[in-house]
Design an enzyme around this catalytic site. Sequence first.
Site, PDB file in Angstrom:
ATOM      1  N   SER A   1      21.693  23.492  27.176  1.00 18.25           N
ATOM      2  CA  SER A   1      21.066  24.115  27.969  1.00 18.25           C
ATOM      3  C   SER A   1      21.479  25.341  28.029  1.00 18.25           C
ATOM      4  CB  SER A   1      20.648  23.403  28.800  1.00 18.25           C
ATOM      5  OG  SER A   1      20.449  24.098  30.767  1.00 18.25           O
TER       6      SER A   1
ATOM      7  N   TYR B   1      25.235  18.735  36.008  1.00 14.73           N
ATOM      8  CA  TYR B   1      24.409  18.861  35.377  1.00 14.73           C
ATOM      9  C   TYR B   1      24.569  19.739  34.042  1.00 14.73           C
ATOM     10  CZ  TYR B   1      20.581  19.779  32.354  1.00 14.73           C
ATOM     11  OH  TYR B   1      20.458  20.617  31.537  1.00 14.73           O
TER      12      TYR B   1
ATOM     13  N   LYS C   1      26.052  19.164  30.209  1.00 17.98           N
ATOM     14  CA  LYS C   1      26.126  19.393  28.990  1.00 17.98           C
ATOM     15  C   LYS C   1      27.108  20.546  27.891  1.00 17.98           C
ATOM     16  CE  LYS C   1      21.915  18.896  28.624  1.00 17.98           C
ATOM     17  NZ  LYS C   1      21.502  17.685  27.797  1.00 17.98           N
TER      18      LYS C   1
END
Length: 339
Positions: free
Chosen positions: A124, A150, A154
Site C-alpha cells: 500500500s 495497518y 504493510k
Amino acid sequence: MRVLLTGGAGYIGSHIAVVLLEEGHDVIVIDDFSNSHPEAVRRVEELSGRPVIRIDCDLADLDASSRALADVEFDSVIHLAGLKSIGESVSRPSSYYRTNIVATLNILDIMAIKDVRRFVFSSSATVYGTPDSPVIDESHPVGRGLTNPYGWSKWMNEQIIRDVQHARPELEVSLLRYFNPVGAHPSGQIGESPSGTPNNLMPYVAQVAAGTRDRVSVFGDSYATPDGTGVRDYIHIMDLAEGHLAALAHLSPGVTVYNLGTGVGHSVLELIREFSAQSGREIPYRVTAPRTGDVSSAIADPAKANSELGWRATRSLADSCRDSWLWQSQNPQGLTGQG
Ligand code: UDP
C-alpha cells in the site's frame, strides 16, 4: 500459470481472479470469508465462464492451511489476505499484527516447502507515511510518519518478504504499492462490499447516492490543495487487477517494487461531483474536521510500472464512479444474504 490468490474472494482478489481467468490462467482462491462472501467466487466463475478452486481456510492457521494446500498445485502466489481497516487497526492492533504478519509468514513457509518461487504482494502507498511531496515514486523513504498498525503491518510485511527473498534468492517477488483502488467490474456483478460503515470515500459516497446514508462528511477543507479538500490517486479496480497480471508476467529473481496508480490526483469534492454526475443523484455533504493521520495529497508516480511492466491505468474517475454506481445500485446490500 496456476495462481494461488490468498484473500481471493475479497474486493481486490475477485477482480484479479476474473482478469487471470480471462487470460487463461487457473485460479485457486484461499479465503476464510471473514470479510468476504463465497457468492463473490461464484460470480467470478459466472463472469469468466471458468471454474475456480475454492479453499475455505484461515491462512493465519499454519496447520490448517498447510494441510489444505498440501495437495494443491500452483506455481505463483498473489498474497492479498489481510485486514485493512485503518481505524480498526488502531483499536485492535494485536489482531491486525497477528493476521497480517502471520498469514504472510505462513504462505512464505508453505511456498518454500512446495518450492513455489513466484510471489506478488499486495502492499500500500500507506508505507510512504507522510510524503515529502504530493507525487511519490518508489524511491521515496518508507516507514516515516506512519500512524497506525495497518500501515506498519504493510511496512513490516515488505521487510519480512525482503528477508525471506534474501534467504531464498531464487524467489521472484513484486511488491505492489496500491494508491486508492475504487470502482467495480463493469458488469456490476462484483465490487466492494464493506461490512458496516464504509471507511473509504467512494463506497461511502455510493451509499449516500443510494440513500442508505444521509450525507458525506468531507474531512477538512483547509489543505494546501486547489479546493482545500484532500487529493488522492483513485485507480480503477480493473486497472489495478491488470497491474497484477503485468507484475506476474514480469517477475524475475529478486524484489521489485511498483506503484500502482494513475499519476493523476482528484479532490474529495471532485469525486463527489463526478459521482453525482454518473449516478444522476444529489449527494449532500458537509465539511467536518480533518481525519487524524490524513495527508493532504498522495499521488503515484507510476512511471516505473508504465515502462518496466508495460502497464498503464487507462480508466478515468468518471469510469470508476459509473461502475461503482452500477455495482451499488444492483447490489444495495452488497453480497450479504446471497448464495
Ligand atoms: N474522506 C472524506 N470523507 C470520508 C472518507 C474519506 O472526506 O468519509 C477523504 C479522506 O480525508 C481522504 C480521501 O477522502 O482525503 C480518501 O480517503 P480514503 O479513506 O478513501 O482513502 P485513504 O487515502 O485515506 O487511504
